[in-house]
Design an enzyme around this catalytic site. Structure first.
Site, short mmCIF file in Angstrom:
data_model
loop_
_atom_site.label_atom_id
_atom_site.label_comp_id
_atom_site.label_asym_id
_atom_site.label_seq_id
_atom_site.Cartn_x
_atom_site.Cartn_y
_atom_site.Cartn_z
N GLU A 113 3.36 6.59 4.97
CA GLU A 113 2.02 7.13 4.74
C GLU A 113 1.79 8.48 5.43
O GLU A 113 0.96 8.59 6.35
CB GLU A 113 0.95 6.13 5.19
N GLU A 157 3.48 -2.23 1.10
CA GLU A 157 2.37 -2.86 1.83
C GLU A 157 1.25 -3.17 0.85
O GLU A 157 0.89 -2.31 0.02
CB GLU A 157 1.76 -1.94 2.90
O1 IFM Z 1 -2.08 -1.34 9.47
C1 IFM Z 1 -1.91 -0.37 8.50
C2 IFM Z 1 -0.48 0.10 8.44
O2 IFM Z 1 -0.04 0.57 9.66
C3 IFM Z 1 -0.33 1.20 7.43
N1 IFM Z 1 -0.92 0.86 6.17
C4 IFM Z 1 -2.24 0.27 6.16
C5 IFM Z 1 -2.30 -0.88 7.14
C6 IFM Z 1 -3.71 -1.50 7.13
O3 IFM Z 1 -4.66 -0.55 7.50
#
Ligand code: IFM
Length: 457
Positions: A168, A363
């Site tokens: 990210e 994710e």
């Molecule tokens: O916890 C975060 C993660 O570190 C990166 N993506 C989003 C998740 C939830 O906010």
């Protein structure tokens, strides 16, 4: 509730994800030096309750227990990140054998349990020593990162096939340098553009290094794109707001990484801030180095509209003055995030089109106000529903031709949710932070059931 019975293609990787600073703890052990998140979370006012990652889930000392949990859930793969300040405490100095040793043991433990390691090199814990030299604003960071990649891939590349450069980069640039919510907590739009460019340059510089140290590696980056909706009855101004927001949220990375150019309009929309001299000859070619797959993290859509006469037009995202964030539509998670399987499918499909690559959802998940019930279980029906609805949306997309190779639940464990500290729980496994006791939630059991019913198991 009806039984979820959708199946995914053979070889689909079922996993769960975490990140170093969010779970490891042991912040000062075995030679680890502080990262920007240690500094940021220890400064008053930056995180809920002043929470820090000092102890987190104490995963550093509980690897065997946590891998056993993954095995019991039936996971094929575990996505984790390596803490740069454990490997090179000073950022670019000599490697720390004790730090390397921790990941070496983790990888071996995973392989013994039949679980594939999927390794992210950078999930936001930049060594503080490098931030002291300018961090992501210093172009040299590309070489520092490539050297760090060489150390890690050199040490683990004989056993790890799946490598991700960055997690990210939008959060590590716009959220961190323009919005100020993440470390290092700056509030400067131009800085966020420079940081985004250097993050991508670091990624592009590291790709050939990873390939050199791990022939046959599957190399990727993980982005967090979000589908942007304008008002249903929007006018041309609203359409332009959607375009600008989409550029700042998605195109800023899709463009350079997959098309070798910043997205249409972006450079003009930000020309009042800079002549973009930080983009040097050859950078875009390096940034757009071919990849093997794309990781997509997505949780919610974004809604915007155009500012109207007399309204505040300032927006810290690059090129977004005049763009107003609209409230999310219910239902909302405990983060206040809109639950939208539809937008999840749309952005995953777009990511496949933009990149031309196979996709892993690296994710996806949701936070809810979980509690341990009198029966000792954690009943989280909202997370179960979220999981099923998002998997169903993905299954529909696969039926329509999406090349989706895997899904990683965020997160394996409740953990340090950055500025929200330990208040927000995303895990499919509950963590009692006072005892470090792990309890598989109903959603974890449901995930295990879905995995177990897939063909070929
Ligand atoms: O916890 C975060 C993660 O570190 C990166 N993506 C989003 C998740 C939830 O906010």
């Amino acid at each position: 509730m009806e039984t979820f019975a959708r199946t995914f293609p053979d070889g689909f990787l079922w996993g769960a994800a975490t990140a170093s600073y969010q779970i490891e703890g042991a912040a000062a052990e075995d030679g680890r030096a502080p990262s920007i998140w240690d500094t940021f979370s220890h400064a008053p006012g930056n995180t809920a309750n002043g929470d820090t990652g000092d102890v987190a889930c104490d995963h550093y000392h509980r690897v065997a227990e946590d891998v056993a949990l993954m095995r019991d859930l039936g996971l094929d793969a575990y996505r984790f990140s390596v803490a740069w300040p454990r490997i090179h405490p000073e950022g670019d100095g000599p490697a720390n054998p004790l730090g390397v040793g921790f990941y070496d043991r983790l990888v071996d433990e995973l392989l013994r349990a039949g679980i594939q390691p999927v390794v992210t090199l950078y999930h936001w814990d930049l060594p503080q020593a490098l931030d002291d030299r300018g961090g992501w604003l210093n172009r040299d960071v590309a070489e520092w990162f490539a050297d760090y990649a060489a150390t890690v891939v050199g040490a683990l590349g004989d056993r790890v096939r799946h490598w991700t450069t960055l997690n990210e980069p939008w959060c590590a640039s716009v959220l961190s340098y323009a919005i100020g919510e993440h470390a290092p907590g700056h509030r400067d739009t131009l800085e966020s553009m420079v940081a985004a460019h250097h993050l991508m340059l670091a990624h592009g510089t590291a790709v050939p290094v990873i390939r050199e140290h791990c022939p046959g590696a599957e190399v990727s980056i993980t982005l967090n794109p979000t589908h942007v909706w304008g008002p249903e009855d929007g006018d041309d101004l609203d359409a332009d707001a959607v375009r600008r927001a989409d550029n700042a949220l998605n195109g800023l990375f899709f463009g350079p990484i997959f098309h070798g150019a910043y997205p249409d309009g972006f450079l003009d929309d930000t020309a009042h801030l800079t002549d973009h001299a930080y983009v040097r000859d050859g950078d875009l070619a390096a940034i757009s180095a071919p990849l093997d797959n794309l990781g997509v993290n997505n949780y919610f859509p974004t809604r915007v509209r155009a500012a109207r006469a007399g309204e505040d037009r300032t927006n810290p995202m690059p090129g977004c003055d005049g763009v107003v964030a609209e409230p999310p539509h219910p239902p909302l998670t405990a983060m206040g995030w809109e639950v939208s399987p539809e937008s999840h499918r749309l952005i995953v499909e777009r990511s496949a089109r933009e990149s031309g690559l196979p996709i892993y959802v690296t994710e996806n998940g949701s936070a809810w106000d979980d509690t341990v019930a009198a029966d000792g279980a954690v009943h989280d029906p909202e997370r179960v529903a979220y999981l099923r609805s998002h998997l169903a949306a993905l299954a529909d997309a696969v039926d329509d031709g999406l090349d989706l190779r895997g899904y990683f639940a965020w997160s394996l464990l409740d953990n340090f949710e950055w500025a929200y500290g330990y208040d927000k729980r995303f895990g499919i496994v509950h963590v009692d932070y006072s005892t470090q006791r792990r309890t598989v939630k109903d959603s974890g059991r449901e995930y295990a059931r879905i995995i177990a019913m897939q063909p070929g198991r």
